[in-house]
Design a protein around this motif. Structure first.
Motif, short mmCIF file in Angstrom:
data_model
loop_
_atom_site.label_atom_id
_atom_site.label_comp_id
_atom_site.label_asym_id
_atom_site.label_seq_id
_atom_site.Cartn_x
_atom_site.Cartn_y
_atom_site.Cartn_z
N ALA A 1 0.84 -1.20 0.00
CA ALA A 1 0.00 0.00 0.00
C ALA A 1 0.87 1.24 0.00
CB ALA A 1 -0.92 0.01 1.21
N SER A 2 0.65 2.12 -0.97
CA SER A 2 1.42 3.36 -1.02
C SER A 2 0.82 4.37 -0.04
CB SER A 2 1.43 3.94 -2.44
OG SER A 2 0.15 4.40 -2.81
N PRO B 1 5.68 10.07 -1.44
CA PRO B 1 5.27 11.38 -0.90
C PRO B 1 4.61 12.30 -1.90
CG PRO B 1 7.65 11.27 -1.15
CD PRO B 1 7.14 9.89 -1.40
N ASP B 2 4.98 12.19 -3.17
CA ASP B 2 4.41 13.07 -4.19
C ASP B 2 3.94 12.21 -5.37
OD1 ASP B 2 3.65 15.03 -5.94
OD2 ASP B 2 5.65 15.92 -6.18
N GLY C 1 7.79 9.60 -12.42
CA GLY C 1 8.34 8.35 -11.88
C GLY C 1 7.95 8.10 -10.44
N ALA C 2 6.86 8.69 -9.98
CA ALA C 2 6.45 8.59 -8.57
C ALA C 2 6.35 7.15 -8.09
CB ALA C 2 5.13 9.31 -8.36
N TYR C 3 5.87 6.27 -8.95
CA TYR C 3 5.63 4.89 -8.54
C TYR C 3 6.69 3.92 -9.05
CZ TYR C 3 0.98 6.62 -7.31
OH TYR C 3 -0.06 7.32 -6.77
N ASP C 4 7.78 4.42 -9.61
CA ASP C 4 8.80 3.54 -10.20
C ASP C 4 9.31 2.50 -9.22
OD1 ASP C 4 8.50 4.93 -12.54
OD2 ASP C 4 10.54 5.74 -12.59
N ILE D 1 -5.39 13.67 -13.55
CA ILE D 1 -4.82 13.20 -14.82
C ILE D 1 -3.39 12.73 -14.61
CG2 ILE D 1 -4.13 13.87 -17.14
CD1 ILE D 1 -6.43 15.94 -17.08
N THR D 2 -2.59 13.57 -13.97
CA THR D 2 -1.17 13.26 -13.78
C THR D 2 -0.97 12.02 -12.93
OG1 THR D 2 -0.60 15.60 -13.96
CG2 THR D 2 1.03 14.15 -12.93
N GLY D 3 -1.73 11.90 -11.84
CA GLY D 3 -1.60 10.74 -10.97
C GLY D 3 -1.89 9.44 -11.69
N THR D 4 -2.91 9.45 -12.55
CA THR D 4 -3.28 8.25 -13.30
C THR D 4 -2.23 7.90 -14.35
OG1 THR D 4 -5.63 8.68 -12.96
CG2 THR D 4 -5.05 7.22 -14.78
#
Length: 326
Positions: free
Chosen positions: A30-31, A58-59, A64-67, A101-104
């Motif tokens: 879980a993030s 955190p952001d 690459g937030a989820y890389d 949009i960006t998060g997806t």
């Protein structure tokens, strides 16, 4: 058992989905946006032991937030999304729409870098299916029956309310995800889940007052003796239980469910009314009527949008009848 990366696990839908995934035996990563939230989440679900881990992101809007979070996972379930906030005087495009949009898209980009990912499930909404003008009663739906293939037109600014910007965020993020999939042709497939108004058990509630946050007040108003005449939520009689929404997200990971499709999570429309809650309370909790629960409220008027949920029922009820999705 496969590992799921799940976002939004501290929210209403996400918390119930997280618990359901753990109960089904999945290992869930879980993030969370802070170590404190991660610790709280792990403590609240300590009974599942090492089936649950948390990863700090955190952001979620960063490139690459989820890389790192997605490494080694088989599935990603992306539930996190900005909720209606601020006022019509704020820059709602920057506050709500662009972050959605960006998060997806960043989730999809990160998954494309990890060969282990087989499927991404994204939480959208029925507001991305039918026009906003129909939803708020400015336009009649007539005999139109909406399916998972329908797509709502954009809600054009200026937005009359923050909720209108939220609706546009769902419309725009769904379109962006679908366009990204077509343009990039990743090795994984994508399923979008479209709930209508969601109510039910709130796993994030710590106090009785917390039960009256989100959409639950619309379900509970008649029971609590509230009179509601003008409200976007109260005007719509398309509803779904949060438990069913959670099940759909996780059952959609089953390899027997074909990828690259959408599912509507709602009643058909017209077969339930908000005031029906009073009859339920009178039947099952008669000792509370007139004491803890006034049970004399009223929500008027209400209308509904006709939804074709045959595919949802066939996929999640017939093939997985023991789960009793809807």
């Amino acid at each position: 058992m496969a590992t799921i990366l799940l976002t939004g696990g501290t929210g209403f839908i996400g918390a119930r989905t997280l618990r359901y995934a753990l109960e089904k035996g999945y290992h869930v990563r879980a993030s969370v946006r802070s170590e404190q939230k991660g610790e709280t989440l792990r403590k609240s679900l300590a009974s599942f032991g090492n089936k649950l881990e948390t990863v700090l992101v955190p952001d979620i809007l960063a490139a690459g937030a989820y890389d790192e979070a997605v490494k080694g996972v088989t599935y990603a379930v992306h539930i996190a999304s900005p909720l209606p906030s601020g006022s019509v005087d704020d820059d709602l495009e920057a506050l709500i729409i662009q972050p959605a949009i960006t998060g997806t898209v960043e989730m999809l980009r990160s998954c494309a870098k990890e060969s282990s990912v087989k499927r991404v499930v994204i939480t959208s909404s029925t507001v991305a299916i039918h026009p906003f003008t129909v939803m708020i009663g400015l336009e009649s739906a007539g005999d139109k029956v909406y399916t998972s293939e329908d797509r709502a037109p954009d809600v054009q600014p200026p937005f009359p309310a923050t909720f209108a910007a939220y609706v546009q965020s769902k419309i725009a993020s769904l379109r962006a995800a679908e366009e990204w999939m077509v343009e990039n042709k990743p090795s994984f497939d994508m399923i979008t889940i479209h709930p209508s108004f969601v109510g039910g058990i709130n796993d994030t509630a710590k106090r009785a007052a917390d039960l009256l946050e989100g959409t639950n007040p619309f379900f509970l108003a008649p029971v609590l003796g509230k009179e509601v005449s003008k409200s976007v939520g109260a005007n719509i009689a398309n509803v779904v239980d949060v438990g069913d929404v959670a099940k759909a997200h996780i059952e959609a990971l089953d390899e027997r469910v074909q990828g690259n499709q959408a599912f509507l999570l709602t009643n058909k429309g017209g077969d339930v009314a908000w005031n029906d809650a009073k009859a339920v309370v009178a039947k099952y909790y008669p000792h509370a009527v007139g004491k803890q629960l006034p049970n004399d409220g009223n929500i008027e008027p209400h209308f509904f949008v006709n939804m074709d949920i045959e595919k949802t029922e066939k996929t999640f009820v017939c093939e997985h009848a023991e789960e009793g999705l809807l």
